[in-house]
Design a protein around this motif. Structure first.
Motif, PDB file in Angstrom:
ATOM      1  N   MET A   1       1.433 -11.357   6.648  1.00  0.00           N
ATOM      2  CA  MET A   1       0.961  -9.966   6.795  1.00  0.00           C
ATOM      3  C   MET A   1       0.629  -9.616   8.242  1.00  0.00           C
ATOM      4  SD  MET A   1      -1.724 -10.031   3.648  1.00  0.00           S
ATOM      5  CE  MET A   1      -2.743  -8.736   4.320  1.00  0.00           C
TER       6      MET A   1
ATOM      7  N   PHE B   1     -15.564   2.989   6.644  1.00  0.00           N
ATOM      8  CA  PHE B   1     -14.208   3.426   6.297  1.00  0.00           C
ATOM      9  C   PHE B   1     -13.945   3.446   4.790  1.00  0.00           C
ATOM     10  CE2 PHE B   1     -13.939  -1.181   7.326  1.00  0.00           C
ATOM     11  CZ  PHE B   1     -13.455  -1.677   6.117  1.00  0.00           C
TER      12      PHE B   1
ATOM     13  N   LYS C   1       0.832  -1.204   0.000  1.00  0.00           N
ATOM     14  CA  LYS C   1       0.000   0.000   0.000  1.00  0.00           C
ATOM     15  C   LYS C   1       0.874   1.265   0.000  1.00  0.00           C
ATOM     16  CE  LYS C   1      -3.894  -2.348   2.282  1.00  0.00           C
ATOM     17  NZ  LYS C   1      -4.906  -2.295   3.349  1.00  0.00           N
TER      18      LYS C   1
ATOM     19  N   ILE D   1      -4.642   0.981  11.698  1.00  0.00           N
ATOM     20  CA  ILE D   1      -5.553  -0.012  11.109  1.00  0.00           C
ATOM     21  C   ILE D   1      -5.850   0.274   9.631  1.00  0.00           C
ATOM     22  CG2 ILE D   1      -7.716   1.122  11.780  1.00  0.00           C
ATOM     23  CD1 ILE D   1      -8.799  -1.711  12.487  1.00  0.00           C
ATOM     24  N   GLU D   2      -5.711   1.530   9.223  1.00  0.00           N
ATOM     25  CA  GLU D   2      -5.918   1.863   7.803  1.00  0.00           C
ATOM     26  C   GLU D   2      -4.605   1.791   7.021  1.00  0.00           C
ATOM     27  OE1 GLU D   2      -6.219   5.996   6.310  1.00  0.00           O
ATOM     28  OE2 GLU D   2      -8.236   5.400   5.701  1.00  0.00           O
TER      29      GLU D   2
ATOM     30  N   ARG E   1       2.693  -6.292   9.196  1.00  0.00           N
ATOM     31  CA  ARG E   1       1.917  -5.184   9.772  1.00  0.00           C
ATOM     32  C   ARG E   1       2.425  -4.800  11.154  1.00  0.00           C
ATOM     33  NH1 ARG E   1      -3.940  -7.211   7.406  1.00  0.00           N
ATOM     34  NH2 ARG E   1      -4.036  -5.801   5.623  1.00  0.00           N
TER      35      ARG E   1
ATOM     36  N   VAL F   1       0.120  -3.527   3.722  1.00  0.00           N
ATOM     37  CA  VAL F   1      -0.086  -4.573   2.709  1.00  0.00           C
ATOM     38  C   VAL F   1      -1.557  -4.987   2.626  1.00  0.00           C
ATOM     39  CG1 VAL F   1       2.189  -5.680   2.520  1.00  0.00           C
ATOM     40  CG2 VAL F   1       0.701  -6.250   4.465  1.00  0.00           C
ATOM     41  N   HIS F   2      -1.925  -5.416   1.445  1.00  0.00           N
ATOM     42  CA  HIS F   2      -3.218  -6.084   1.226  1.00  0.00           C
ATOM     43  C   HIS F   2      -2.931  -7.530   0.825  1.00  0.00           C
ATOM     44  CE1 HIS F   2      -7.105  -7.234  -0.479  1.00  0.00           C
ATOM     45  NE2 HIS F   2      -6.397  -7.757  -1.457  1.00  0.00           N
ATOM     46  N   GLY F   3      -3.808  -8.426   1.223  1.00  0.00           N
ATOM     47  CA  GLY F   3      -3.721  -9.803   0.739  1.00  0.00           C
ATOM     48  C   GLY F   3      -5.108 -10.371   0.542  1.00  0.00           C
TER      49      GLY F   3
ATOM     50  N   ARG G   1      -1.573 -14.234   4.294  1.00  0.00           N
ATOM     51  CA  ARG G   1      -2.285 -13.573   5.405  1.00  0.00           C
ATOM     52  C   ARG G   1      -1.504 -13.722   6.718  1.00  0.00           C
ATOM     53  NH1 ARG G   1      -6.797 -10.352   4.190  1.00  0.00           N
ATOM     54  NH2 ARG G   1      -7.556 -10.830   6.267  1.00  0.00           N
TER      55      ARG G   1
ATOM     56  N   TYR H   1     -12.206  -2.398  -4.085  1.00  0.00           N
ATOM     57  CA  TYR H   1     -12.759  -2.526  -2.738  1.00  0.00           C
ATOM     58  C   TYR H   1     -14.289  -2.489  -2.725  1.00  0.00           C
ATOM     59  CZ  TYR H   1      -8.241  -2.236  -0.333  1.00  0.00           C
ATOM     60  OH  TYR H   1      -6.989  -2.498   0.163  1.00  0.00           O
TER      61      TYR H   1
ATOM     62  N   THR I   1      -5.271  -7.147  10.646  1.00  0.00           N
ATOM     63  CA  THR I   1      -5.581  -5.848  10.044  1.00  0.00           C
ATOM     64  C   THR I   1      -5.070  -4.689  10.901  1.00  0.00           C
ATOM     65  OG1 THR I   1      -7.616  -6.886   9.226  1.00  0.00           O
ATOM     66  CG2 THR I   1      -7.467  -4.490   9.043  1.00  0.00           C
TER      67      THR I   1
ATOM     68  N   ASN J   1      -1.982   0.141   6.785  1.00  0.00           N
ATOM     69  CA  ASN J   1      -1.439  -1.119   7.300  1.00  0.00           C
ATOM     70  C   ASN J   1      -0.575  -1.867   6.292  1.00  0.00           C
ATOM     71  OD1 ASN J   1      -3.492  -1.990   5.683  1.00  0.00           O
ATOM     72  ND2 ASN J   1      -4.670  -3.009   7.282  1.00  0.00           N
TER      73      ASN J   1
ATOM     74  N   HIS K   1     -16.421  -3.530   0.165  1.00  0.00           N
ATOM     75  CA  HIS K   1     -16.440  -2.707   1.384  1.00  0.00           C
ATOM     76  C   HIS K   1     -17.250  -1.426   1.217  1.00  0.00           C
ATOM     77  CE1 HIS K   1     -13.661  -5.328   3.300  1.00  0.00           C
ATOM     78  NE2 HIS K   1     -12.613  -4.988   2.602  1.00  0.00           N
TER      79      HIS K   1
HETATM   80  P1  RTP Z   1      -6.827  -6.093   3.205  1.00  0.00           P
HETATM   81  O1  RTP Z   1      -8.161  -6.400   2.545  1.00  0.00           O
HETATM   82  O2  RTP Z   1      -6.291  -4.723   2.817  1.00  0.00           O
HETATM   83  O3  RTP Z   1      -5.833  -7.194   3.004  1.00  0.00           O
HETATM   84  O4  RTP Z   1      -7.050  -5.995   4.779  1.00  0.00           O
HETATM   85  P2  RTP Z   1      -7.890  -6.961   5.718  1.00  0.00           P
HETATM   86  O5  RTP Z   1      -8.510  -8.078   4.921  1.00  0.00           O
HETATM   87  O6  RTP Z   1      -7.010  -7.339   6.848  1.00  0.00           O
HETATM   88  O7  RTP Z   1      -9.012  -5.974   6.250  1.00  0.00           O
HETATM   89  P3  RTP Z   1     -10.439  -5.611   5.611  1.00  0.00           P
HETATM   90  O8  RTP Z   1     -11.460  -5.793   6.674  1.00  0.00           O
HETATM   91  O9  RTP Z   1     -10.626  -6.314   4.297  1.00  0.00           O
HETATM   92  O10 RTP Z   1     -10.314  -4.056   5.356  1.00  0.00           O
HETATM   93  C1  RTP Z   1      -9.698  -3.551   4.188  1.00  0.00           C
HETATM   94  C2  RTP Z   1      -8.811  -2.389   4.532  1.00  0.00           C
HETATM   95  O11 RTP Z   1      -9.604  -1.277   4.935  1.00  0.00           O
HETATM   96  C3  RTP Z   1      -8.855  -0.501   5.878  1.00  0.00           C
HETATM   97  N1  RTP Z   1      -9.610  -0.438   7.128  1.00  0.00           N
HETATM   98  N2  RTP Z   1      -9.756   0.666   7.792  1.00  0.00           N
HETATM   99  N3  RTP Z   1     -10.526   2.580   9.718  1.00  0.00           N
HETATM  100  C4  RTP Z   1     -10.879   1.312   9.895  1.00  0.00           C
HETATM  101  O12 RTP Z   1     -11.489   0.918  10.862  1.00  0.00           O
HETATM  102  C5  RTP Z   1     -10.483   0.350   8.875  1.00  0.00           C
HETATM  103  N4  RTP Z   1     -10.778  -0.932   8.885  1.00  0.00           N
HETATM  104  C6  RTP Z   1     -10.217  -1.431   7.774  1.00  0.00           C
HETATM  105  C7  RTP Z   1      -7.534  -1.191   6.079  1.00  0.00           C
HETATM  106  O13 RTP Z   1      -6.583  -0.619   5.174  1.00  0.00           O
HETATM  107  C8  RTP Z   1      -7.864  -2.605   5.716  1.00  0.00           C
HETATM  108  O14 RTP Z   1      -6.707  -3.320   5.386  1.00  0.00           O
END
Ligand code: RTP
Ligand code: MG
Length: 145
Positions: free
Chosen positions: A90, A59, A11, A111-112, A104, A116-118, A87, A51, A93, A114, A54
């Motif tokens: 990484m 967020f 990221k 938390i934002e 991470r 890397v994405h996976g 994962r 995304y 989150t 962070n 989401h």
């Molecule tokens: P990613 O998709 O990036 O690999 O991360 P993840 O599965 O661990 O987390 P996910 O729930 O899919 O959330 C995607 C990305 O959104 C941002 N995020 N911000 N401000 C917040 O509470 C919040 N929660 C999530 C993070 O960049 C997260 O990796």
């Protein structure tokens, strides 16, 4: 054990911190081989599309803004159980909850931001890999035991 492919993104915060090499070294040292790599600055439409799952989350707008704030490194990683292995490398989150020795825990800001994405499942990995890379851009390795 199955050889899988998964999408990894370094990221904007990871690129900005200058840890592209350290992150790729962690993947390689744990058996995940990059089979496609590209640096890109995502447009708003590209980030929103990526995304889309989401979209309803509080967020979402901040996430799209962050992911378009600077260049990222898009990668396809190949290896045994690549989706889960990535994962684990990484970490969680939220970097405060990420295990020691994870990307991470060691590099993420919050938390934002962070680092890397996976992909989170084999099914999503296929969708995410195809979102950014054509088949001809993915370079397989010979998997010999
Ligand atoms: P990613 O998709 O990036 O690999 O991360 P993840 O599965 O661990 O987390 P996910 O729930 O899919 O959330 C995607 C990305 O959104 C941002 N995020 N911000 N401000 C917040 O509470 C919040 N929660 C999530 C993070 O960049 C997260 O990796
Ligand atoms: Mg996710």
């Amino acid at each position: 054990m199955a050889v899988e492919r998964t999408l990894s993104i370094i990221k904007p915060d990871g690129v900005e911190k200058g840890v592209i090499g350290q992150i790729i070294a962690r993947f390689e040292s744990k058996g995940l081989k990059p089979v496609a790599v590209r640096m890109a600055q995502l447009s708003q439409a590209e980030a929103e599309g990526f995304y889309a799952v989401h979209k309803a989350r509080p967020f979402f707008n901040d996430l799209v803004k962050f992911m378009t704030s600077g260049p990222v490194v898009l990668m396809v990683l190949e290896g045994e159980n690549a989706v889960l292995a990535n994962r684990e490398i990484m970490g969680a989150t939220d970097p405060k909850k990420a295990a020691e020795g994870t990307i991470r825990r060691d590099f993420a800001t919050d938390i934002e931001k962070n680092t890397v994405h996976g992909s989170d499942s084999l099914e999503n990995a296929a969708v995410e890999v195809a979102y950014f890379f054509r088949t001809i851009e993915q370079h397989g390795y010979a998997w010999k035991k």
